[in-house]
Design a protein around this motif. Structure first.
Motif, PDB file in Angstrom:
ATOM      1  N   SER A  44       0.822  -1.200   0.000  1.00 35.57           N
ATOM      2  CA  SER A  44       0.000   0.000   0.000  1.00 35.57           C
ATOM      3  C   SER A  44       0.860   1.256   0.000  1.00 35.57           C
ATOM      4  O   SER A  44       0.584   2.220  -0.722  1.00 35.57           O
ATOM      5  N   ILE A  45       1.928   1.243   0.800  1.00 38.43           N
ATOM      6  CA  ILE A  45       2.834   2.394   0.875  1.00 38.43           C
ATOM      7  C   ILE A  45       3.543   2.591  -0.468  1.00 38.43           C
ATOM      8  O   ILE A  45       3.597   3.710  -1.004  1.00 38.43           O
ATOM      9  N   GLN A  48       1.209   4.000  -3.099  1.00 45.18           N
ATOM     10  CA  GLN A  48       0.956   5.439  -2.961  1.00 45.18           C
ATOM     11  C   GLN A  48       2.133   6.259  -3.477  1.00 45.18           C
ATOM     12  O   GLN A  48       1.946   7.278  -4.158  1.00 45.18           O
ATOM     13  N   SER A  52       2.198   8.782  -6.782  1.00 39.27           N
ATOM     14  CA  SER A  52       2.657  10.167  -6.648  1.00 39.27           C
ATOM     15  C   SER A  52       3.811  10.468  -7.595  1.00 39.27           C
ATOM     16  O   SER A  52       3.819  11.505  -8.268  1.00 39.27           O
ATOM     17  N   LEU A 118      -4.160  10.709  -2.535  1.00 44.37           N
ATOM     18  CA  LEU A 118      -3.440  11.876  -2.042  1.00 44.37           C
ATOM     19  C   LEU A 118      -2.024  11.901  -2.604  1.00 44.37           C
ATOM     20  O   LEU A 118      -1.289  10.909  -2.512  1.00 44.37           O
ATOM     21  N   PHE A 120       1.496  12.206  -2.403  1.00 41.85           N
ATOM     22  CA  PHE A 120       2.449  12.082  -1.289  1.00 41.85           C
ATOM     23  C   PHE A 120       1.754  12.343   0.056  1.00 41.85           C
ATOM     24  O   PHE A 120       2.370  12.861   0.989  1.00 41.85           O
ATOM     25  N   GLY A 121       0.472  11.985   0.138  1.00 37.44           N
ATOM     26  CA  GLY A 121      -0.283  12.147   1.373  1.00 37.44           C
ATOM     27  C   GLY A 121      -0.629  13.581   1.717  1.00 37.44           C
ATOM     28  O   GLY A 121      -1.110  13.850   2.823  1.00 37.44           O
ATOM     29  N   LEU A 122      -0.416  14.519   0.798  1.00 40.60           N
ATOM     30  CA  LEU A 122      -0.587  15.942   1.100  1.00 40.60           C
ATOM     31  C   LEU A 122      -1.938  16.494   0.659  1.00 40.60           C
ATOM     32  O   LEU A 122      -2.631  17.153   1.433  1.00 40.60           O
TER      33      LEU A 122
END
Length: 197
Positions: A44-45, A48, A52, A118, A120-122
């Protein structure tokens, strides 16, 4: 080397940055789809990060193409045969196309998912129009994933051909085709490896 016969600094930076990012994308894509390498959370990581970086590749690919259109590449050496020049141009065009199509297909895949992704999760990346609202998103996503996976092998084939041709020019033809795109410090190493000054 004559400055007119080499790529400018911006072109070199974009070229090698894109090359590094594309290799990272290919490696991460292989790791994600391979069995017994990552567990679910780790996949999952990596997924993502893969998504990105794919958006970064798409953005840089557009920037690289715009720069190339505004700053034509230096002329090929006169000793190159016409068929070599045509083949080199075709390879460049295909590689430019692939650096845009590959992440664009990835974005299409993302747009068929039920949740926003998201960067980079941002912040969320907007979905492409139409795809998110289609009733048969799962079937479309499977087709797109197959296309994405096939394109990865096409990218690998053209990168291998492109790099192999550059090595052939440098070590067999002993010309400066490879040095045109090499950073100055790396050019010295390449000359040394070739046995030149």
């Amino acid at each position: 080397m004559n400055p007119a016969s080499v790529y400018n600094t911006t072109a070199k930076i974009l070229h090698w940055l894109m090359a590094g990012l594309i290799i990272c994308m290919l490696v991460s894509g292989w790791i994600m789809t391979a069995e017994n390498i990552l567990d679910g959370h780790e996949k999952s990581i990596v997924l993502q990060v893969h998504k990105s970086v794919g958006m970064v590749v798409l953005t840089l690919g557009l920037l690289q193409l715009a720069w190339r259109l505004l700053n034509p590449s230096p002329p090929f050496p006169k000793h190159m045969a016409l068929w070599e020049k045509i083949l080199a141009r075709m390879t460049h065009v295909i590689l430019y196309g692939l650096t845009l199509i590959m992440p664009l297909v990835g974005w299409m895949i993302i747009s068929t998912l039920p949740h926003n992704f998201l960067f980079f999760g941002l912040f969320p990346i907007p979905n492409l129009p139409v795809l998110h609202d289609l009733p048969n998103k799962k079937d479309i996503r499977e087709v797109l994933e197959n296309i994405h996976g096939t394109l990865a092998w096409v990218v690998i084939a053209f990168i291998t051909f492109h790099a192999g041709a550059a090595m052939k020019h440098h070590f067999i033809n002993r010309d400066d085709i490879l040095l045109r795109m090499s950073p100055q410090f790396f050019g010295r190493i390449l000359r040394y490896l070739r046995g030149g000054v």
